[in-house]
Design a protein around this motif. Sequence first.
Motif, mmCIF file in Angstrom:
data_model
loop_
_atom_site.group_PDB
_atom_site.id
_atom_site.type_symbol
_atom_site.label_atom_id
_atom_site.label_comp_id
_atom_site.label_asym_id
_atom_site.label_seq_id
_atom_site.Cartn_x
_atom_site.Cartn_y
_atom_site.Cartn_z
ATOM 1 N N MET A 118 0.817 -1.208 0.000
ATOM 2 C CA MET A 118 0.000 0.000 0.000
ATOM 3 C C MET A 118 0.847 1.252 0.000
ATOM 4 O O MET A 118 0.621 2.183 -0.755
ATOM 5 C CB MET A 118 -0.917 0.011 1.224
ATOM 6 C CG MET A 118 -1.747 1.282 1.349
ATOM 7 S SD MET A 118 -2.875 1.232 2.742
ATOM 8 C CE MET A 118 -1.796 1.836 4.031
ATOM 9 N N PHE A 119 1.878 1.281 0.863
ATOM 10 C CA PHE A 119 2.647 2.504 1.017
ATOM 11 C C PHE A 119 3.769 2.621 -0.012
ATOM 12 O O PHE A 119 4.487 3.599 -0.018
ATOM 13 C CB PHE A 119 3.233 2.584 2.436
ATOM 14 C CG PHE A 119 2.191 2.942 3.457
ATOM 15 C CD1 PHE A 119 1.924 4.263 3.756
ATOM 16 C CD2 PHE A 119 1.457 1.964 4.090
ATOM 17 C CE1 PHE A 119 0.969 4.603 4.681
ATOM 18 C CE2 PHE A 119 0.496 2.293 5.017
ATOM 19 C CZ PHE A 119 0.242 3.611 5.314
ATOM 20 N N GLY A 120 3.912 1.627 -0.892
ATOM 21 C CA GLY A 120 4.992 1.692 -1.859
ATOM 22 C C GLY A 120 4.535 2.057 -3.253
ATOM 23 O O GLY A 120 5.270 1.880 -4.210
ATOM 24 N N ASP B 260 -0.420 -4.447 16.639
ATOM 25 C CA ASP B 260 -1.669 -3.684 16.528
ATOM 26 C C ASP B 260 -1.626 -2.617 15.453
ATOM 27 O O ASP B 260 -2.627 -1.947 15.198
ATOM 28 C CB ASP B 260 -1.994 -3.009 17.868
ATOM 29 C CG ASP B 260 -2.375 -4.012 18.949
ATOM 30 O OD1 ASP B 260 -2.708 -5.155 18.590
ATOM 31 O OD2 ASP B 260 -2.336 -3.640 20.132
ATOM 32 N N LEU B 261 -0.474 -2.446 14.792
ATOM 33 C CA LEU B 261 -0.321 -1.375 13.810
ATOM 34 C C LEU B 261 -0.492 -1.944 12.405
ATOM 35 O O LEU B 261 0.468 -2.092 11.653
ATOM 36 C CB LEU B 261 1.042 -0.702 13.972
ATOM 37 C CG LEU B 261 1.216 0.650 13.279
ATOM 38 C CD1 LEU B 261 0.294 1.702 13.884
ATOM 39 C CD2 LEU B 261 2.668 1.120 13.394
ATOM 40 N N ASP B 262 -1.747 -2.268 12.053
ATOM 41 C CA ASP B 262 -2.030 -2.723 10.697
ATOM 42 C C ASP B 262 -2.069 -1.517 9.756
ATOM 43 O O ASP B 262 -1.897 -0.370 10.172
ATOM 44 C CB ASP B 262 -3.338 -3.512 10.651
ATOM 45 C CG ASP B 262 -4.528 -2.730 11.171
ATOM 46 O OD1 ASP B 262 -4.470 -1.483 11.264
ATOM 47 O OD2 ASP B 262 -5.545 -3.364 11.507
ATOM 48 N N ASP B 263 -2.282 -1.775 8.457
ATOM 49 C CA ASP B 263 -2.241 -0.689 7.475
ATOM 50 C C ASP B 263 -3.274 0.393 7.766
ATOM 51 O O ASP B 263 -2.996 1.586 7.628
ATOM 52 C CB ASP B 263 -2.448 -1.237 6.063
ATOM 53 C CG ASP B 263 -1.161 -1.782 5.459
ATOM 54 O OD1 ASP B 263 -0.078 -1.527 6.021
ATOM 55 O OD2 ASP B 263 -1.241 -2.453 4.412
ATOM 56 N N SER C 166 -2.442 4.223 8.682
ATOM 57 C CA SER C 166 -2.983 5.326 7.889
ATOM 58 C C SER C 166 -3.707 6.351 8.747
ATOM 59 O O SER C 166 -3.589 7.560 8.522
ATOM 60 C CB SER C 166 -3.945 4.785 6.817
ATOM 61 O OG SER C 166 -3.247 4.099 5.808
ATOM 62 N N MET C 167 -4.473 5.878 9.739
ATOM 63 C CA MET C 167 -5.160 6.812 10.635
ATOM 64 C C MET C 167 -4.158 7.670 11.389
ATOM 65 O O MET C 167 -4.349 8.891 11.547
ATOM 66 C CB MET C 167 -6.072 6.057 11.601
ATOM 67 C CG MET C 167 -7.336 5.525 10.951
ATOM 68 S SD MET C 167 -8.548 4.908 12.158
ATOM 69 C CE MET C 167 -7.889 3.278 12.454
ATOM 70 N N GLY D 192 -6.847 1.547 1.825
ATOM 71 C CA GLY D 192 -6.211 0.612 2.750
ATOM 72 C C GLY D 192 -7.089 0.190 3.904
ATOM 73 O O GLY D 192 -6.600 -0.473 4.829
ATOM 74 N N GLY D 193 -8.365 0.572 3.884
ATOM 75 C CA GLY D 193 -9.279 0.074 4.909
ATOM 76 C C GLY D 193 -9.809 1.081 5.892
ATOM 77 O O GLY D 193 -10.599 0.729 6.776
#
Length: 252
Positions: A1-3, A46-49, A53-54, A79-80
Amino acid sequence: MFGSKKGNLFADNKPTLGQCDPEFIDLFTRFAYDEVVNEPGANHPDLDDATRSMAILATLLGCQGTDAFETMLPVALDGGVSPVQVKEIVYQAVAYLGFGRVLPFLNIVNETLVARGVTLPLEGQSTTTPETRAEAGERSQIEIFGEGMRGFAQSGPEETRHINKWLADNCFGDYYTRGGLDTRHREMITLCFLAAQGGCEPQLVAHAKANIGVGNEKAFLIAVVSQSMPYIGYPRTLNAIRCINEAAASAK
């Protein structure tokens, strides 16, 4: 996602940074969207995409990064992160940044959502009324900060007591009681608002401790700040980590 952003960062029918500054874009995208994202020490289960992003959206609000926010918003949505969650992040920012600094971001969100075919306004998320907001806000303060917040709205010097009242009924009663985000996410984005704008170290320590109290452990908070580093730089990142360490030590 971030690439996926290399070469067209900040494109808007204008020369892109990928065209005008290809060396810089190679440097920044390799670091921000690969090294930072994949660094083991900068991650947490706990740090999913979506959560990442949030945190980045809240950080960009805090540092007033409107252009970067506009670029990252579609990435977050893809990304959700839901439209409701995006709106709640922006709404809550008003309590910590002020309407004057948040209005441009609200306009960006509305324009982006409409362009993506989202019908506005979204479903309302308020759970309080003018009659219940003060009591609900105090309950939220007690949940997050502990029993010491009971009666806080009526405490302090008379000439500034109204600020304590507003913190209870407006900041917590109007915003924290809304749907769309749970308490852990609301405290996480508050940490990002405070870390990114700088000059709020006492509040940052207090909210880092509150984060730990609601289940966002120290390692998670360091990961959040680490993921935000490319957008706020090293000094504010290191200040935030110092505040997190101070909060964690006092929470033991």
